[in-house]
Structure formats: structure tokens, C-alpha cells
Design an enzyme around this catalytic site. Sequence first.
Site, PDB file in Angstrom:
ATOM      1  N   GLY A  13       0.787  -1.234   0.000  1.00 46.77           N
ATOM      2  CA  GLY A  13       0.000   0.000   0.000  1.00 46.77           C
ATOM      3  C   GLY A  13       0.817   1.280   0.000  1.00 46.77           C
ATOM      4  N   ASN A  15       1.555   2.988  -2.637  1.00 46.35           N
ATOM      5  CA  ASN A  15       0.866   3.909  -3.568  1.00 46.35           C
ATOM      6  C   ASN A  15      -0.375   4.512  -2.909  1.00 46.35           C
ATOM      7  OD1 ASN A  15       2.074   4.109  -6.405  1.00 46.35           O
ATOM      8  ND2 ASN A  15       2.307   1.944  -5.881  1.00 46.35           N
ATOM      9  N   ILE A  91      -7.471  -9.819 -11.354  1.00 49.96           N
ATOM     10  CA  ILE A  91      -8.261  -9.399 -12.504  1.00 49.96           C
ATOM     11  C   ILE A  91      -9.688  -9.128 -12.010  1.00 49.96           C
ATOM     12  CG2 ILE A  91      -9.183 -10.188 -14.732  1.00 49.96           C
ATOM     13  CD1 ILE A  91      -6.197  -9.972 -14.799  1.00 49.96           C
ATOM     14  N   HIS A 108       0.935   0.572 -13.235  1.00 51.25           N
ATOM     15  CA  HIS A 108       1.641  -0.663 -13.601  1.00 51.25           C
ATOM     16  C   HIS A 108       3.135  -0.356 -13.774  1.00 51.25           C
ATOM     17  CE1 HIS A 108       2.044  -4.702 -15.144  1.00 51.25           C
ATOM     18  NE2 HIS A 108       2.826  -4.215 -16.102  1.00 51.25           N
ATOM     19  N   GLU A 141     -11.289  -4.506 -20.155  1.00 55.45           N
ATOM     20  CA  GLU A 141     -11.418  -5.928 -19.802  1.00 55.45           C
ATOM     21  C   GLU A 141     -10.152  -6.742 -20.034  1.00 55.45           C
ATOM     22  OE1 GLU A 141     -14.979  -8.306 -20.211  1.00 55.45           O
ATOM     23  OE2 GLU A 141     -15.962  -6.532 -21.041  1.00 55.45           O
ATOM     24  N   ASP A 144      -4.005  -5.103 -18.297  1.00 55.97           N
ATOM     25  CA  ASP A 144      -3.159  -3.907 -18.445  1.00 55.97           C
ATOM     26  C   ASP A 144      -3.219  -3.333 -19.862  1.00 55.97           C
ATOM     27  OD1 ASP A 144      -2.283  -4.150 -15.758  1.00 55.97           O
ATOM     28  OD2 ASP A 144      -0.809  -5.643 -16.357  1.00 55.97           O
TER      29      ASP A 144
HETATM   30  C1  GAR Z   1       3.365  -1.340  -7.439  1.00 55.10           C
HETATM   31  O1  GAR Z   1       4.695  -1.315  -7.894  1.00 55.10           O
HETATM   32  C2  GAR Z   1       2.405  -1.462  -8.604  1.00 55.10           C
HETATM   33  O2  GAR Z   1       2.844  -0.840  -9.765  1.00 55.10           O
HETATM   34  C3  GAR Z   1       2.355  -2.953  -8.793  1.00 55.10           C
HETATM   35  O3  GAR Z   1       2.350  -3.480  -7.483  1.00 55.10           O
HETATM   36  C4  GAR Z   1       3.097  -2.609  -6.641  1.00 55.10           C
HETATM   37  C5  GAR Z   1       2.284  -2.345  -5.409  1.00 55.10           C
HETATM   38  O4  GAR Z   1       3.011  -1.623  -4.456  1.00 55.10           O
HETATM   39  N1  GAR Z   1       1.174  -3.338  -9.527  1.00 55.10           N
HETATM   40  C6  GAR Z   1       1.159  -4.273 -10.470  1.00 55.10           C
HETATM   41  O5  GAR Z   1       2.140  -4.949 -10.751  1.00 55.10           O
HETATM   42  C7  GAR Z   1      -0.182  -4.462 -11.140  1.00 55.10           C
HETATM   43  N2  GAR Z   1      -0.059  -5.276 -12.300  1.00 55.10           N
HETATM   44  P1  GAR Z   1       2.277  -0.949  -3.223  1.00 55.10           P
HETATM   45  O6  GAR Z   1       1.335  -1.991  -2.611  1.00 55.10           O
HETATM   46  O7  GAR Z   1       3.382  -0.614  -2.267  1.00 55.10           O
HETATM   47  O8  GAR Z   1       1.543   0.259  -3.693  1.00 55.10           O
END
Ligand code: GAR
Length: 206
Positions: A13, A15, A91, A108, A141, A144
Amino acid sequence: MAFRVGVLISGEGTNLQAILDTLHGDAIEVVGVASSRHRARGLDRARQAGIEAEVFDLGDHSDRDARDAALGNWLADRQADLVVLAGFMEILSGPFIHRFEGRIVNVHPSLLPAFPGVRAIEQALDYGVQVMGVTVHFVDEGVDSGPVILQECFELPYARDIEAIEEQVHRIEHRLLPRAVSLIAAGSVRFDPDNPRLARTGGRDG
Ligand code: GAR
């Protein structure tokens, strides 16, 4: 009235934290955080910020459609204007995507359309790329595959220390994702009628 954001997470988390630290306030309000996993650290981050947090683990529902219907109802009850996938590692079903059509964004860790799906950073390093980056895009759908909102790239050093690269990716994500959300909240992301994949953003081309 504030622009209402629901955030979906699966793990750490960071982000989500960037959104809470830079956006959550008067004009933009995080109205709920939903996790696909029970023990996601992001749930604590949400609760520490006084935000309602709920778990929608697939194992607690009969199937994905049922889980996504419950998740959709929860977001609708909170009147979310935008659904932000911030490290949400599952998904979402077609009916969920249609219910929030054009109102779901994802971050992503690659320059899409390169390296979609899981382990994007490892995929890029295994391939031997010299440039990598981050994409924030609308969710459709596919995996990415929705229209790009913002992208940022960086050059890779020859020495490939994965932890340092992950840190760099995160630094970019923590800037790019909040920026995309605030552009959408301000009504500054518009589509070219001649090419619905091409988003015009206030930051890039006015
Ligand atoms: C992030 O780097 C995000 O881009 C990636 O998971 C991580 C989550 O980090 N998402 C994907 O790969 C989606 N396909 P976080 O939980 O610390 O935000």
C-alpha cells in the site's frame, strides 16, 4: 463537493500512502480502501488515516463475480467517482469493469504495452531492456490494456540491483499515480474523438 476516490489494494500500500499524503483532503476524498487480501499492510495505512477499510478476499465468496458484485456495491454505497487500483493484484470481472466504465485506473510498473501482468519488473530485467518505466492507465477488460493516461521512463544502469530498481519505480509511481488522479478529478483528462485510446492530459498538452 469533493471528488470521491475508492482505492483497491492487495499488499504493502505505498501507492495508497502516496495518495493519502498528497491528495486526501478537501477537493479529493478517499472514501474507502478495499483489499483483496486479509493481511495487507495497506489496510493499516487506511485505518491510521481514519478511512474505512474492508477485505474482499476471493476465498470468502462463492466466485469472482460474486466477490466483484459485493465490492462494486461497497464502492457504489460510498459514491466513489473513481476506482484506483494501487497494487491490486487481481483481474476484475467484466460486469465490474462495465459498472465503473471509464472510471477505473491502474498503476503498472512497466512501459505498457511491454510487460503486462505479474512480475513486470522481473520480466523487463530478464528481457534485458535498457529503459523501463511506469504507466498509469484506464482499466478495460484486458490485462493492463486500457488507454494510457501518463507514462514516465528511466534508463537502467548496467548493474541491475533489483531492489534499487524497485525503489526507483516506486518513487515514480508515488508521483505519477496521484498526478493522474488529480488530473481526472479536475476534469483535465479528455479523449481525442478520432482516437479513443489517446488521452489528452492537462499536464502534457493542455
Ligand atoms: C506497485 O509497484 C504497482 O505498480 C504494482 O504493485 C506494486 C504495489 O506496491 N502493480 C502491479 O504490478 C499491477 N499489475 P504498493 O502496494 O506498495 O503500492
